[in-house]
Scaffold this motif. Structure first.
Motif, mmCIF file in Angstrom:
data_model
loop_
_atom_site.group_PDB
_atom_site.id
_atom_site.type_symbol
_atom_site.label_atom_id
_atom_site.label_comp_id
_atom_site.label_asym_id
_atom_site.label_seq_id
_atom_site.Cartn_x
_atom_site.Cartn_y
_atom_site.Cartn_z
ATOM 1 N N VAL A 34 1.751 -0.549 5.091
ATOM 2 C CA VAL A 34 0.925 -0.317 3.893
ATOM 3 C C VAL A 34 0.135 0.978 4.058
ATOM 4 C CG1 VAL A 34 -1.042 -1.176 2.558
ATOM 5 C CG2 VAL A 34 0.799 -2.747 3.247
ATOM 6 N N ARG A 35 -0.471 1.166 5.247
ATOM 7 C CA ARG A 35 -1.232 2.403 5.494
ATOM 8 C C ARG A 35 -0.311 3.620 5.365
ATOM 9 N NH1 ARG A 35 -2.871 1.667 10.449
ATOM 10 N NH2 ARG A 35 -5.001 0.981 9.985
ATOM 11 N N ALA A 36 0.888 3.524 5.904
ATOM 12 C CA ALA A 36 1.821 4.675 5.873
ATOM 13 C C ALA A 36 2.190 5.034 4.428
ATOM 14 C CB ALA A 36 3.069 4.328 6.673
ATOM 15 N N VAL A 37 2.405 4.013 3.593
ATOM 16 C CA VAL A 37 2.762 4.283 2.183
ATOM 17 C C VAL A 37 1.579 4.913 1.462
ATOM 18 C CG1 VAL A 37 3.308 3.172 -0.024
ATOM 19 C CG2 VAL A 37 4.563 2.524 2.060
ATOM 20 N N ARG A 38 0.384 4.390 1.702
ATOM 21 C CA ARG A 38 -0.809 4.963 1.076
ATOM 22 C C ARG A 38 -1.008 6.412 1.517
ATOM 23 N NH1 ARG A 38 -1.448 3.230 -3.282
ATOM 24 N NH2 ARG A 38 -2.737 1.423 -3.859
ATOM 25 N N GLU A 39 -0.886 6.656 2.826
ATOM 26 C CA GLU A 39 -1.133 8.019 3.339
ATOM 27 C C GLU A 39 -0.094 9.002 2.810
ATOM 28 O OE1 GLU A 39 -3.434 6.794 7.515
ATOM 29 O OE2 GLU A 39 -1.345 7.525 7.573
ATOM 30 N N ARG A 40 1.135 8.510 2.637
ATOM 31 C CA ARG A 40 2.213 9.437 2.220
ATOM 32 C C ARG A 40 2.211 9.657 0.703
ATOM 33 N NH1 ARG A 40 7.372 10.183 3.999
ATOM 34 N NH2 ARG A 40 8.538 11.644 2.678
ATOM 35 N N PHE A 41 1.956 8.599 -0.082
ATOM 36 C CA PHE A 41 2.152 8.689 -1.528
ATOM 37 C C PHE A 41 0.847 8.648 -2.326
ATOM 38 C CE2 PHE A 41 6.559 8.819 -0.979
ATOM 39 C CZ PHE A 41 6.934 7.851 -0.037
ATOM 40 N N GLY A 42 -0.282 8.487 -1.605
ATOM 41 C CA GLY A 42 -1.577 8.575 -2.282
ATOM 42 C C GLY A 42 -2.056 7.258 -2.863
ATOM 43 N N ASP A 43 -3.256 7.345 -3.470
ATOM 44 C CA ASP A 43 -3.939 6.133 -3.940
ATOM 45 C C ASP A 43 -3.530 5.719 -5.344
ATOM 46 O OD1 ASP A 43 -7.004 7.192 -2.276
ATOM 47 O OD2 ASP A 43 -5.221 6.120 -1.542
ATOM 48 N N ASP A 44 -2.798 6.587 -6.049
ATOM 49 C CA ASP A 44 -2.495 6.246 -7.445
ATOM 50 C C ASP A 44 -1.290 5.325 -7.597
ATOM 51 O OD1 ASP A 44 -3.456 9.593 -8.533
ATOM 52 O OD2 ASP A 44 -4.624 7.766 -8.089
ATOM 53 N N VAL A 45 -0.458 5.244 -6.566
ATOM 54 C CA VAL A 45 0.728 4.381 -6.692
ATOM 55 C C VAL A 45 0.278 2.921 -6.779
ATOM 56 C CG1 VAL A 45 2.792 3.547 -5.499
ATOM 57 C CG2 VAL A 45 2.187 5.984 -5.423
ATOM 58 N N GLN A 46 0.753 2.207 -7.796
ATOM 59 C CA GLN A 46 0.453 0.767 -7.887
ATOM 60 C C GLN A 46 1.224 0.053 -6.772
ATOM 61 O OE1 GLN A 46 -0.238 -1.087 -11.924
ATOM 62 N NE2 GLN A 46 1.260 0.479 -12.504
ATOM 63 N N LEU A 47 0.459 -0.570 -5.853
ATOM 64 C CA LEU A 47 1.054 -1.105 -4.623
ATOM 65 C C LEU A 47 0.605 -2.560 -4.410
ATOM 66 C CD1 LEU A 47 2.687 -0.257 -2.083
ATOM 67 C CD2 LEU A 47 0.533 0.546 -1.076
ATOM 68 N N GLN A 48 1.534 -3.421 -4.075
ATOM 69 C CA GLN A 48 1.181 -4.809 -3.753
ATOM 70 C C GLN A 48 2.060 -5.284 -2.609
ATOM 71 O OE1 GLN A 48 2.247 -6.024 -7.831
ATOM 72 N NE2 GLN A 48 3.527 -7.635 -6.931
ATOM 73 N N VAL A 49 1.689 -6.402 -2.009
ATOM 74 C CA VAL A 49 2.469 -6.917 -0.877
ATOM 75 C C VAL A 49 2.825 -8.380 -1.126
ATOM 76 C CG1 VAL A 49 1.493 -5.311 0.819
ATOM 77 C CG2 VAL A 49 0.409 -7.566 0.446
ATOM 78 N N ASP A 50 3.922 -8.814 -0.489
ATOM 79 C CA ASP A 50 4.401 -10.183 -0.645
ATOM 80 C C ASP A 50 4.720 -10.747 0.731
ATOM 81 O OD1 ASP A 50 7.220 -11.761 -2.419
ATOM 82 O OD2 ASP A 50 5.543 -12.573 -1.250
ATOM 83 N N ALA A 51 4.013 -11.793 1.119
ATOM 84 C CA ALA A 51 4.156 -12.354 2.467
ATOM 85 C C ALA A 51 5.107 -13.534 2.516
ATOM 86 C CB ALA A 51 2.795 -12.780 2.979
ATOM 87 N N ASN A 52 5.469 -14.071 1.356
ATOM 88 C CA ASN A 52 6.340 -15.258 1.335
ATOM 89 C C ASN A 52 5.867 -16.316 2.336
ATOM 90 O OD1 ASN A 52 8.738 -13.014 0.505
ATOM 91 N ND2 ASN A 52 8.603 -14.879 -0.693
ATOM 92 N N ALA A 53 4.553 -16.567 2.287
ATOM 93 C CA ALA A 53 3.970 -17.700 3.037
ATOM 94 C C ALA A 53 4.057 -17.537 4.547
ATOM 95 C CB ALA A 53 4.651 -19.005 2.616
ATOM 96 N N ALA A 54 4.017 -16.302 5.039
ATOM 97 C CA ALA A 54 4.245 -16.062 6.481
ATOM 98 C C ALA A 54 2.977 -16.154 7.316
ATOM 99 C CB ALA A 54 4.874 -14.681 6.668
ATOM 100 N N TYR A 55 1.793 -16.323 6.691
ATOM 101 C CA TYR A 55 0.524 -16.306 7.441
ATOM 102 C C TYR A 55 -0.173 -17.665 7.337
ATOM 103 C CZ TYR A 55 1.221 -11.253 7.360
ATOM 104 O OH TYR A 55 1.752 -9.993 7.519
ATOM 105 N N THR A 56 -1.277 -17.787 8.124
ATOM 106 C CA THR A 56 -2.141 -18.968 8.000
ATOM 107 C C THR A 56 -3.575 -18.480 7.833
ATOM 108 O OG1 THR A 56 -2.758 -19.121 10.339
ATOM 109 C CG2 THR A 56 -0.666 -20.186 9.668
ATOM 110 N N LEU A 57 -4.474 -19.393 7.523
ATOM 111 C CA LEU A 57 -5.880 -19.018 7.313
ATOM 112 C C LEU A 57 -6.453 -18.354 8.562
ATOM 113 C CD1 LEU A 57 -8.121 -19.045 5.248
ATOM 114 C CD2 LEU A 57 -8.781 -21.333 6.055
ATOM 115 N N ALA A 58 -5.889 -18.657 9.721
ATOM 116 C CA ALA A 58 -6.358 -18.025 10.970
ATOM 117 C C ALA A 58 -6.130 -16.508 10.940
ATOM 118 C CB ALA A 58 -5.619 -18.634 12.156
ATOM 119 N N ASP A 59 -5.260 -16.037 10.046
ATOM 120 C CA ASP A 59 -4.977 -14.602 9.947
ATOM 121 C C ASP A 59 -5.907 -13.899 8.961
ATOM 122 O OD1 ASP A 59 -2.630 -14.664 11.643
ATOM 123 O OD2 ASP A 59 -1.612 -15.714 9.994
#
Ligand SMILES: O=C(O)CCC(=O)N[C@@H](C(=O)O)c1ccccc1
Length: 365
Positions: free
Chosen positions: A170-195
């Protein structure tokens, strides 16, 4: 209008490039298509189940079995909303039910001359196209993929993430393409509240949303996570109906909803999810399951409803397929056109279907 029967057909759809998510990598889709034949018209349905029960409990061979053995024999009419009630006595299998409903809706609408979009309540003639980017082998390879999609005109980038592949890409995409790109992420349930503390590091990147970070049945933990991070939470796998959407919203488990007709049992329920979210002031967008042009036509029509205020995974056909089975959906100025013809407004090409078919069976009613 009399119901005569359904042709069930499985087709092989090789993917242009492997698609990796937190629950596996897909190289080709084994797609179940339904062609319903009535006394007045035909209709097409597409089942979005995967070959294995990795995204949800459904899988293609299971859908074939439940459609043949239970859903088709339960139908008393061509009317799609009545058919959904007929099928409701059987538990689960929303993707299988959605495929039957879609085929019946398409047949009804082709007979009446009404488009899917008009029937659902579309208010736009085209929709902004987002694109889903799988987990990549490396950051450079990710950046080159994102650069290519941005150059094609996609207006929103969704990055698949999983533990070990999240903050850095995510940081690499932001640094390369800037803050204007509409960006979101999808974890498909890969984390827990501990994260939670780790996921809060994504707050630095001004994401539109984090999609389904935790398990499908973990609404309480999603509500707790929403209080620990600033980025809006979006739910996908958890939203199995309009009622589930209202419950998740009331718990504070999500601030955005991804609507997938296959996941909620069909386009009629998808519209109800939309209506519930609009009533709660919750923005929605149309998710994707790598549909062929048939499912894509229906999704693009759905995405034209007023509450779909965020770009969906309604990419052009060539995002996944070198050749679609229908006229391809193309990107025009970052948007995809809503078909205007009767029903889905598209039909599969007979030759393309024939070349790709691995199994066909007629099921009389
Ligand atoms: O653009 C598309 O159609 C796919 C969008 C996408 O990322 N779908 C994901 C998802 O979790 O939403 C998915 C892919 C494959 C199978 C199931 C789900």
């Amino acid at each position: 209008m009399k119901l005569e029967g359904f042709e069930l057909r499985r087709i092989r759809m090789p993917l242009r490039t492997p698609f990796r998510t937190s629950f596996g990598t897909e190289h080709e889709r084994d797609v179940l298509l339904l062609r319903v034949v009535t006394s007045e018209s035909e209709g097409w349905g597409e089942c979005v189940a995967m070959s294995s029960p990795l995204y949800s409990a459904e899988y293609v061979s299971g859908a074939v079995s439940v459609i043949k053995r239970f859903l088709i024999p339960s139908l008393s009419t061509v009317d799609a909303s009545r058919a959904v009630r007929d099928m409701a006595r059987f538990k689960g299998h929303p993707m299988a039910k959605a495929a039957v409903e879609m085929a019946l809706l398409d047949a009804q609408l082709r007979a009446s001359g009404m488009s899917f979009g008009t029937f659902l309540g579309a208010v736009r003639e085209s929709v902004p196209a987002g694109v889903s980017v799988g987990i990549a082998p490396s950051i450079p390879s990710l950046l080159s993929t994102v650069e290519d999609y941005l150059a094609q005109g996609y207006v929103r980038i969704k990055l698949k993430i999983e533990p070990g592949w999240d903050v850095s890409p995510v940081r690499a995409v932001r640094e390369r393409f800037g803050d204007d790109v509409q960006l979101q992420v999808d974890a498909n349930a890969a984390y827990t509240l501990a994260d939670a503390r780790h996921l809060a590091r994504l707050d630095d990147f001004d994401l539109l949303l984090i999609e389904q970070p935790l398990a499908e049945d973990d609404l309480r933990d999603h509500a707790a996570l929403a209080r620990l991070i600033r980025t809006p939470l979006c739910l996908d796998e958890s939203i199995t109906s309009a009622k589930a959407a209202a419950f998740a919203i009331s718990l504070g488990a999500c601030q955005v909803v991804n609507i997938k007709p296959g996941r909620v049992g069909g386009y009629l329920e998808a519209r109800r999810v939309h209506d519930v979210c609009v009533a709660h002031g919750v923005p929605v967008w149309c998710g994707g399951m790598l549909e062929t042009g048939l499912g894509r036509a229906a999704n693009v029509a759905l995405a034209a409803l007023p509450g779909f205020v965020l770009p969906g995974d309604t990419s052009a056909s060539d995002r996944y397929y070198v050749e679609d089975i229908t006229e391809p959906f193309v990107l025009e100025g970052g948007r995809v056109r809503v078909p205007g013809g009767a029903g889905l407004g598209v039909v599969p090409d007979g030759d393309a279907l024939g070349e790709r078919s691995t199994w066909v069976e007629w099921v009389p009613v």
